[in-house]
Every structure is written in C-alpha cells, then in structure tokens.
Design a protein around this motif. Structure first.
Motif, mmCIF file in Angstrom:
data_model
loop_
_atom_site.group_PDB
_atom_site.id
_atom_site.type_symbol
_atom_site.label_atom_id
_atom_site.label_comp_id
_atom_site.label_asym_id
_atom_site.label_seq_id
_atom_site.Cartn_x
_atom_site.Cartn_y
_atom_site.Cartn_z
ATOM 1 N N LYS A 93 141.534 -19.705 18.691
ATOM 2 C CA LYS A 93 140.137 -19.408 19.011
ATOM 3 C C LYS A 93 139.964 -19.431 20.526
ATOM 4 C CE LYS A 93 135.604 -20.474 17.332
ATOM 5 N NZ LYS A 93 134.821 -21.316 16.448
ATOM 6 N N ALA A 94 139.412 -18.344 21.029
ATOM 7 C CA ALA A 94 139.224 -18.242 22.471
ATOM 8 C C ALA A 94 138.098 -19.165 22.899
ATOM 9 C CB ALA A 94 138.905 -16.806 22.858
ATOM 10 N N GLU A 95 138.327 -19.885 23.939
ATOM 11 C CA GLU A 95 137.306 -20.765 24.498
ATOM 12 C C GLU A 95 136.305 -19.923 25.279
ATOM 13 O OE1 GLU A 95 136.953 -24.071 24.071
ATOM 14 O OE2 GLU A 95 138.616 -23.954 22.659
ATOM 15 N N PRO A 96 135.022 -20.207 25.158
ATOM 16 C CA PRO A 96 134.045 -19.438 25.936
ATOM 17 C C PRO A 96 134.224 -19.713 27.424
ATOM 18 C CG PRO A 96 132.975 -21.239 24.785
ATOM 19 C CD PRO A 96 134.406 -21.201 24.322
ATOM 20 N N LYS A 97 134.036 -18.686 28.187
ATOM 21 C CA LYS A 97 134.155 -18.830 29.630
ATOM 22 C C LYS A 97 132.936 -19.583 30.154
ATOM 23 C CE LYS A 97 136.644 -14.515 30.114
ATOM 24 N NZ LYS A 97 136.631 -13.178 30.711
ATOM 25 N N PRO A 98 133.135 -20.489 31.078
ATOM 26 C CA PRO A 98 131.979 -21.247 31.578
ATOM 27 C C PRO A 98 130.988 -20.381 32.345
ATOM 28 C CG PRO A 98 133.977 -21.829 32.780
ATOM 29 C CD PRO A 98 134.388 -20.926 31.648
ATOM 30 N N ASP A 99 131.445 -19.257 32.898
ATOM 31 C CA ASP A 99 130.540 -18.408 33.654
ATOM 32 C C ASP A 99 130.048 -17.206 32.846
ATOM 33 O OD1 ASP A 99 132.972 -17.190 33.543
ATOM 34 O OD2 ASP A 99 132.950 -16.459 35.606
ATOM 35 N N ALA A 100 130.230 -17.262 31.527
ATOM 36 C CA ALA A 100 129.803 -16.146 30.680
ATOM 37 C C ALA A 100 128.275 -16.073 30.651
ATOM 38 C CB ALA A 100 130.334 -16.311 29.264
ATOM 39 N N GLU A 101 127.757 -14.854 30.718
ATOM 40 C CA GLU A 101 126.317 -14.657 30.697
ATOM 41 C C GLU A 101 125.848 -14.507 29.258
ATOM 42 O OE1 GLU A 101 124.980 -11.506 33.197
ATOM 43 O OE2 GLU A 101 126.384 -12.048 34.791
ATOM 44 N N THR A 102 124.745 -15.121 28.940
ATOM 45 C CA THR A 102 124.148 -14.988 27.617
ATOM 46 C C THR A 102 122.715 -14.511 27.778
ATOM 47 O OG1 THR A 102 123.453 -17.287 27.601
ATOM 48 C CG2 THR A 102 125.580 -16.807 26.606
ATOM 49 N N VAL A 103 122.215 -13.877 26.727
ATOM 50 C CA VAL A 103 120.843 -13.379 26.738
ATOM 51 C C VAL A 103 119.978 -14.375 25.980
ATOM 52 C CG1 VAL A 103 119.333 -11.517 25.991
ATOM 53 C CG2 VAL A 103 121.624 -11.007 26.825
ATOM 54 N N VAL A 104 118.916 -14.775 26.593
ATOM 55 C CA VAL A 104 117.952 -15.669 25.952
ATOM 56 C C VAL A 104 116.687 -14.864 25.713
ATOM 57 C CG1 VAL A 104 116.624 -17.788 26.172
ATOM 58 C CG2 VAL A 104 118.932 -17.664 27.125
ATOM 59 N N LEU A 105 116.323 -14.728 24.419
ATOM 60 C CA LEU A 105 115.156 -13.931 24.070
ATOM 61 C C LEU A 105 113.871 -14.735 24.261
ATOM 62 C CD1 LEU A 105 116.421 -12.256 20.777
ATOM 63 C CD2 LEU A 105 116.435 -11.315 23.080
ATOM 64 N N THR A 106 112.842 -14.027 24.674
ATOM 65 C CA THR A 106 111.529 -14.656 24.785
ATOM 66 C C THR A 106 110.901 -14.710 23.396
ATOM 67 O OG1 THR A 106 110.382 -12.570 25.145
ATOM 68 C CG2 THR A 106 111.230 -13.696 27.108
ATOM 69 N N ASP A 107 109.808 -15.446 23.284
ATOM 70 C CA ASP A 107 109.112 -15.537 21.993
ATOM 71 C C ASP A 107 108.593 -14.171 21.554
ATOM 72 O OD1 ASP A 107 109.616 -18.235 21.766
ATOM 73 O OD2 ASP A 107 107.700 -18.829 22.665
ATOM 74 N N GLU A 108 108.136 -13.356 22.497
ATOM 75 C CA GLU A 108 107.657 -12.013 22.168
ATOM 76 C C GLU A 108 108.791 -11.150 21.629
ATOM 77 O OE1 GLU A 108 105.895 -10.396 25.665
ATOM 78 O OE2 GLU A 108 104.134 -11.683 25.566
ATOM 79 N N GLN A 109 109.973 -11.257 22.215
ATOM 80 C CA GLN A 109 111.122 -10.477 21.761
ATOM 81 C C GLN A 109 111.575 -10.934 20.380
ATOM 82 O OE1 GLN A 109 113.604 -11.237 25.181
ATOM 83 N NE2 GLN A 109 113.308 -9.159 25.971
ATOM 84 N N LYS A 110 111.524 -12.242 20.132
ATOM 85 C CA LYS A 110 111.895 -12.761 18.810
ATOM 86 C C LYS A 110 110.916 -12.264 17.748
ATOM 87 C CE LYS A 110 114.126 -16.949 20.490
ATOM 88 N NZ LYS A 110 114.058 -18.420 20.557
ATOM 89 N N ALA A 111 109.625 -12.247 18.084
ATOM 90 C CA ALA A 111 108.612 -11.761 17.136
ATOM 91 C C ALA A 111 108.802 -10.269 16.880
ATOM 92 C CB ALA A 111 107.214 -12.037 17.679
ATOM 93 N N ALA A 112 109.115 -9.510 17.932
ATOM 94 C CA ALA A 112 109.341 -8.073 17.763
ATOM 95 C C ALA A 112 110.557 -7.827 16.881
ATOM 96 C CB ALA A 112 109.523 -7.404 19.120
ATOM 97 N N ARG A 113 111.604 -8.624 17.068
ATOM 98 C CA ARG A 113 112.805 -8.478 16.232
ATOM 99 C C ARG A 113 112.491 -8.778 14.773
ATOM 100 N NH1 ARG A 113 118.054 -12.135 17.248
ATOM 101 N NH2 ARG A 113 118.359 -10.755 19.014
ATOM 102 N N LYS A 114 111.705 -9.835 14.542
ATOM 103 C CA LYS A 114 111.343 -10.206 13.172
ATOM 104 C C LYS A 114 110.534 -9.092 12.508
ATOM 105 C CE LYS A 114 110.403 -14.445 12.114
ATOM 106 N NZ LYS A 114 109.778 -15.773 11.934
#
Length: 70
Positions: free
Chosen positions: A16-37
């Motif tokens: 299993k590959a270890e995640p890179k410490p400098d990897a970028e992740t996307v954090v969704l806002t509450d509005e984006q989560k509601a739109a996805r739902k």
C-alpha cells in the motif's frame, strides 16, 4: 523437469502506497456538499423513473402478446 522460467509463482501482495505529506486534497464547502447531494438525488430519481418506464412498457407488451395469443 520444471523450467524456472515457466513455473507459476504466486503473486506478491501489493504494498500500500503511503500518502505523500505534501499531497493536495480538495475540501468541499457546505454549499458544494449540498449541491452534490441534490445532484445525486436527481440522478437517482431519473434512474428510478427510467427503470419504471421500462418495466411498464415490458408489462404492456407482454399483456398485449398474451391477449392476442402470440
């Protein structure tokens, strides 16, 4: 005798590959989560309606063939 090049070997478990410490992740806002739902609900409703349409069409065609003796 067995040739070492043609002998089947059991596959090695993948490491299993270890995640890179400098990897970028996307954090969704509450509005984006509601739109996805809402989008997921609309897709689910559309799929349900499509399956219902196919079911009703099939039942009507089967009933028509059954009633005509076909």
């Amino acid at each position: 005798m067995s040739d070492p090049e043609t002998t089947l070997q059991s596959p090695q478990p993948a490491t299993k590959a270890e995640p890179k410490p400098d990897a970028e992740t996307v954090v969704l806002t509450d509005e984006q989560k509601a739109a996805r739902k809402n989008r997921n609900r609309a897709i689910a409703l559309g799929l349900f309606a499509f399956v219902g349409l196919i079911f009703v069409t099939t039942m009507v065609r089967l009933a028509t063939n059954y009633n005509t003796g076909g």
